[in-house]
Design a protein around this motif. Structure first.
Motif, PDB file in Angstrom:
ATOM      1  N   VAL A 160       0.826  -1.161  -0.169  1.00 15.20           N
ATOM      2  CA  VAL A 160      -0.042  -0.123   0.036  1.00 15.20           C
ATOM      3  C   VAL A 160       0.954   1.218   0.044  1.00 15.20           C
ATOM      4  O   VAL A 160       0.721   2.115  -0.850  1.00 15.20           O
ATOM      5  CB  VAL A 160      -0.967   0.103   1.297  1.00 15.20           C
ATOM      6  CG1 VAL A 160      -1.728   1.298   1.337  1.00 15.20           C
ATOM      7  CG2 VAL A 160      -1.802  -1.004   1.227  1.00 15.20           C
ATOM      8  N   ALA A 161       1.785   1.379   0.872  1.00 16.44           N
ATOM      9  CA  ALA A 161       2.532   2.638   1.059  1.00 16.44           C
ATOM     10  C   ALA A 161       3.663   2.239   1.880  1.00 16.44           C
ATOM     11  O   ALA A 161       3.697   1.344   2.855  1.00 16.44           O
ATOM     12  CB  ALA A 161       1.778   3.765   1.647  1.00 16.44           C
ATOM     13  N   ALA A 162       4.778   3.041   1.998  1.00 19.26           N
ATOM     14  CA  ALA A 162       6.265   2.794   2.656  1.00 19.26           C
ATOM     15  C   ALA A 162       6.560   4.312   2.787  1.00 19.26           C
ATOM     16  O   ALA A 162       6.614   5.070   2.175  1.00 19.26           O
ATOM     17  CB  ALA A 162       6.998   2.074   1.983  1.00 19.26           C
ATOM     18  N   ILE A 163       7.347   4.229   3.833  1.00 19.49           N
ATOM     19  CA  ILE A 163       8.252   5.651   4.285  1.00 19.49           C
ATOM     20  C   ILE A 163       9.618   5.270   4.955  1.00 19.49           C
ATOM     21  O   ILE A 163       9.541   4.064   5.797  1.00 19.49           O
ATOM     22  CB  ILE A 163       7.336   6.589   5.432  1.00 19.49           C
ATOM     23  CG1 ILE A 163       8.055   7.658   5.623  1.00 19.49           C
ATOM     24  CG2 ILE A 163       7.071   5.667   6.757  1.00 19.49           C
ATOM     25  CD1 ILE A 163       7.276   8.625   6.184  1.00 19.49           C
ATOM     26  N   THR A 164      10.734   5.702   4.176  1.00 24.76           N
ATOM     27  CA  THR A 164      11.725   5.356   4.661  1.00 24.76           C
ATOM     28  C   THR A 164      12.278   5.932   5.919  1.00 24.76           C
ATOM     29  O   THR A 164      11.739   6.875   6.460  1.00 24.76           O
ATOM     30  CB  THR A 164      12.876   5.681   3.547  1.00 24.76           C
ATOM     31  OG1 THR A 164      12.920   6.877   3.470  1.00 24.76           O
ATOM     32  CG2 THR A 164      12.367   5.013   2.420  1.00 24.76           C
ATOM     33  N   ARG A 215      11.310  -2.687   8.328  1.00 21.19           N
ATOM     34  CA  ARG A 215      12.532  -3.378   7.842  1.00 21.19           C
ATOM     35  C   ARG A 215      13.720  -2.395   8.086  1.00 21.19           C
ATOM     36  O   ARG A 215      13.489  -1.257   7.964  1.00 21.19           O
ATOM     37  CB  ARG A 215      12.529  -3.776   6.526  1.00 21.19           C
ATOM     38  CG  ARG A 215      12.332  -2.675   5.312  1.00 21.19           C
ATOM     39  CD  ARG A 215      12.128  -3.124   4.098  1.00 21.19           C
ATOM     40  NE  ARG A 215      13.702  -2.850   3.384  1.00 21.19           N
ATOM     41  CZ  ARG A 215      14.335  -3.984   2.897  1.00 21.19           C
ATOM     42  NH1 ARG A 215      13.561  -5.186   2.925  1.00 21.19           N
ATOM     43  NH2 ARG A 215      15.565  -3.908   2.561  1.00 21.19           N
ATOM     44  N   LEU A 216      14.921  -2.920   8.007  1.00 23.43           N
ATOM     45  CA  LEU A 216      16.111  -2.025   8.108  1.00 23.43           C
ATOM     46  C   LEU A 216      16.633  -2.109   6.674  1.00 23.43           C
ATOM     47  O   LEU A 216      16.243  -2.978   5.952  1.00 23.43           O
ATOM     48  CB  LEU A 216      17.200  -2.583   9.088  1.00 23.43           C
ATOM     49  CG  LEU A 216      16.921  -2.482  10.710  1.00 23.43           C
ATOM     50  CD1 LEU A 216      17.774  -3.231  11.326  1.00 23.43           C
ATOM     51  CD2 LEU A 216      16.715  -0.964  10.832  1.00 23.43           C
ATOM     52  N   GLY A 217      17.234  -1.092   6.191  1.00 20.76           N
ATOM     53  CA  GLY A 217      17.888  -1.037   4.936  1.00 20.76           C
ATOM     54  C   GLY A 217      16.981  -0.291   3.931  1.00 20.76           C
ATOM     55  O   GLY A 217      15.928   0.424   4.343  1.00 20.76           O
ATOM     56  N   TYR A 218      17.240  -0.425   2.669  1.00 25.59           N
ATOM     57  CA  TYR A 218      16.476   0.440   1.543  1.00 25.59           C
ATOM     58  C   TYR A 218      15.238   0.059   1.459  1.00 25.59           C
ATOM     59  O   TYR A 218      14.458  -1.113   1.914  1.00 25.59           O
ATOM     60  CB  TYR A 218      17.184   0.081   0.095  1.00 25.59           C
ATOM     61  CG  TYR A 218      18.467   0.758   0.293  1.00 25.59           C
ATOM     62  CD1 TYR A 218      19.648  -0.382  -0.047  1.00 25.59           C
ATOM     63  CD2 TYR A 218      18.840   1.866   0.514  1.00 25.59           C
ATOM     64  CE1 TYR A 218      20.932   0.004  -0.118  1.00 25.59           C
ATOM     65  CE2 TYR A 218      20.308   2.095   0.693  1.00 25.59           C
ATOM     66  CZ  TYR A 218      21.288   1.395   0.424  1.00 25.59           C
ATOM     67  OH  TYR A 218      22.676   1.847  -0.041  1.00 25.59           O
ATOM     68  N   TYR A 219      14.404   0.829   0.778  1.00 22.84           N
ATOM     69  CA  TYR A 219      12.866   0.601   0.575  1.00 22.84           C
ATOM     70  C   TYR A 219      12.416  -0.595  -0.209  1.00 22.84           C
ATOM     71  O   TYR A 219      13.579  -1.149  -0.915  1.00 22.84           O
ATOM     72  CB  TYR A 219      12.307   1.680  -0.359  1.00 22.84           C
ATOM     73  CG  TYR A 219      11.192   1.204  -1.157  1.00 22.84           C
ATOM     74  CD1 TYR A 219      11.163   1.365  -2.507  1.00 22.84           C
ATOM     75  CD2 TYR A 219      10.049   1.322  -0.413  1.00 22.84           C
ATOM     76  CE1 TYR A 219      10.150   0.806  -3.234  1.00 22.84           C
ATOM     77  CE2 TYR A 219       8.759   1.196  -1.315  1.00 22.84           C
ATOM     78  CZ  TYR A 219       8.770   0.771  -2.650  1.00 22.84           C
ATOM     79  OH  TYR A 219       7.707   0.509  -3.473  1.00 22.84           O
TER      80      TYR A 219
END
Length: 122
Positions: free
Chosen positions: A48-52, A98-102
Protein backbone atom coordinates in the motif's frame (compact mmCIF):
# COMPACT_ATOMS: atom_id res chain seq x y z
CA UNK A 1 13.90 -6.39 17.01
CA UNK A 2 10.74 -4.36 16.85
CA UNK A 3 7.17 -5.20 17.80
CA UNK A 4 4.27 -3.57 15.99
CA UNK A 5 0.67 -2.97 17.04
CA UNK A 6 -1.89 -1.55 14.61
CA UNK A 7 -5.08 0.30 15.50
CA UNK A 8 -7.70 2.48 13.88
CA UNK A 9 -9.49 0.08 11.59
CA UNK A 10 -13.25 -0.12 11.36
CA UNK A 11 -16.33 0.16 9.19
CA UNK A 12 -16.77 3.25 7.03
CA UNK A 13 -18.96 4.24 4.10
CA UNK A 14 -17.52 4.76 0.66
CA UNK A 15 -16.04 8.23 0.37
CA UNK A 16 -15.19 8.33 4.05
CA UNK A 17 -11.86 8.47 5.86
CA UNK A 18 -9.92 6.47 8.42
CA UNK A 19 -6.53 6.88 10.03
CA UNK A 20 -4.55 3.80 10.92
CA UNK A 21 -1.79 3.89 13.51
CA UNK A 22 1.07 1.49 14.10
CA UNK A 23 2.91 1.75 17.40
CA UNK A 24 6.39 0.25 17.52
CA UNK A 25 8.46 -0.88 20.46
CA UNK A 26 12.19 -0.33 20.72
CA UNK A 27 14.54 2.61 20.85
CA UNK A 28 15.69 2.43 17.21
CA UNK A 29 12.35 3.04 15.51
CA UNK A 30 13.78 5.94 13.52
CA UNK A 31 16.21 3.54 11.82
CA UNK A 32 13.46 1.39 10.34
CA UNK A 33 11.70 1.72 7.06
CA UNK A 34 7.99 1.29 7.65
CA UNK A 35 5.23 0.13 5.35
CA UNK A 36 1.57 -0.73 5.15
CA UNK A 37 0.30 -3.76 3.29
CA UNK A 38 -3.21 -5.11 2.95
CA UNK A 39 -4.78 -8.46 2.26
CA UNK A 40 -8.32 -9.09 1.10
CA UNK A 41 -9.92 -12.54 1.40
CA UNK A 42 -8.57 -14.92 -1.23
CA UNK A 43 -5.97 -12.44 -2.43
CA UNK A 44 -2.25 -12.05 -1.96
CA UNK A 45 -0.90 -9.49 0.46
CA UNK A 46 -0.27 -6.28 -1.47
CA UNK A 47 1.84 -3.20 -0.94
CA UNK A 48 0.00 0.00 0.00
CA UNK A 49 2.57 2.57 1.11
CA UNK A 50 6.03 2.89 2.61
CA UNK A 51 8.12 5.53 4.31
CA UNK A 52 11.88 5.24 4.69
CA UNK A 53 13.93 6.17 7.72
CA UNK A 54 14.77 9.44 5.98
CA UNK A 55 11.12 10.22 5.21
CA UNK A 56 10.85 9.30 1.55
CA UNK A 57 7.41 7.94 0.70
CA UNK A 58 6.14 5.42 -1.84
CA UNK A 59 2.60 4.46 -2.79
CA UNK A 60 0.78 1.83 -4.77
CA UNK A 61 -0.89 3.32 -7.83
CA UNK A 62 -4.29 2.28 -6.50
CA UNK A 63 -4.01 4.58 -3.46
CA UNK A 64 -1.98 7.52 -4.80
CA UNK A 65 -3.69 10.79 -4.08
CA UNK A 66 -6.01 9.20 -1.51
CA UNK A 67 -3.71 7.73 1.14
CA UNK A 68 -0.88 9.41 3.02
CA UNK A 69 1.78 7.65 5.06
CA UNK A 70 3.65 9.54 7.78
CA UNK A 71 5.73 8.83 10.83
CA UNK A 72 6.36 10.42 14.20
CA UNK A 73 9.70 9.16 15.50
CA UNK A 74 9.18 10.82 18.88
CA UNK A 75 6.09 8.64 19.35
CA UNK A 76 7.47 5.53 17.63
CA UNK A 77 4.39 5.56 15.42
CA UNK A 78 3.60 5.37 11.73
CA UNK A 79 0.25 6.46 10.34
CA UNK A 80 -1.81 5.80 7.26
CA UNK A 81 -4.39 8.47 6.51
CA UNK A 82 -6.96 7.02 4.13
CA UNK A 83 -9.37 9.36 2.35
CA UNK A 84 -11.98 8.82 -0.36
CA UNK A 85 -12.23 5.19 0.62
CA UNK A 86 -13.67 2.71 -1.85
CA UNK A 87 -15.22 -0.73 -1.29
CA UNK A 88 -12.16 -2.25 -2.97
CA UNK A 89 -10.02 -0.88 -0.13
CA UNK A 90 -11.66 -3.42 2.18
CA UNK A 91 -8.94 -5.65 3.64
CA UNK A 92 -6.90 -6.44 6.69
CA UNK A 93 -4.19 -3.78 6.89
CA UNK A 94 -0.78 -4.74 8.22
CA UNK A 95 2.09 -2.61 9.43
CA UNK A 96 5.60 -3.85 8.63
CA UNK A 97 9.17 -2.81 9.37
CA UNK A 98 12.60 -3.42 7.88
CA UNK A 99 16.11 -2.09 8.07
CA UNK A 100 17.79 -1.01 4.89
CA UNK A 101 16.49 0.37 1.62
CA UNK A 102 12.88 0.66 0.55
CA UNK A 103 11.10 -2.51 -0.51
CA UNK A 104 7.67 -2.84 -2.09
CA UNK A 105 7.50 -6.59 -1.49
CA UNK A 106 6.08 -8.17 1.63
CA UNK A 107 8.97 -10.65 1.49
CA UNK A 108 11.34 -7.81 2.31
CA UNK A 109 9.83 -7.12 5.73
CA UNK A 110 10.77 -9.33 8.69
CA UNK A 111 8.60 -7.58 11.27
CA UNK A 112 4.80 -7.49 11.18
CA UNK A 113 1.88 -6.39 13.26
CA UNK A 114 -1.23 -8.46 13.80
CA UNK A 115 -3.37 -6.49 11.36
CA UNK A 116 -6.47 -4.32 11.61
CA UNK A 117 -9.66 -4.77 9.61
CA UNK A 118 -10.87 -2.01 7.33
CA UNK A 119 -14.31 -2.45 5.78
CA UNK A 120 -15.71 0.04 3.30
CA UNK A 121 -19.41 -0.25 2.55
CA UNK A 122 -20.95 0.90 -0.71
Amino acid sequence: QVQLVESGGGLVQAGGSLRLSCAASGRTFSSYGMAWFRQAPGKEREFVAAITSSGNTYYADSVKGRFTISRDNAKNTVYLQMNSLKPEDTAVYYCAARLGYYSGSYRGYPYWGQGTQVTVSS
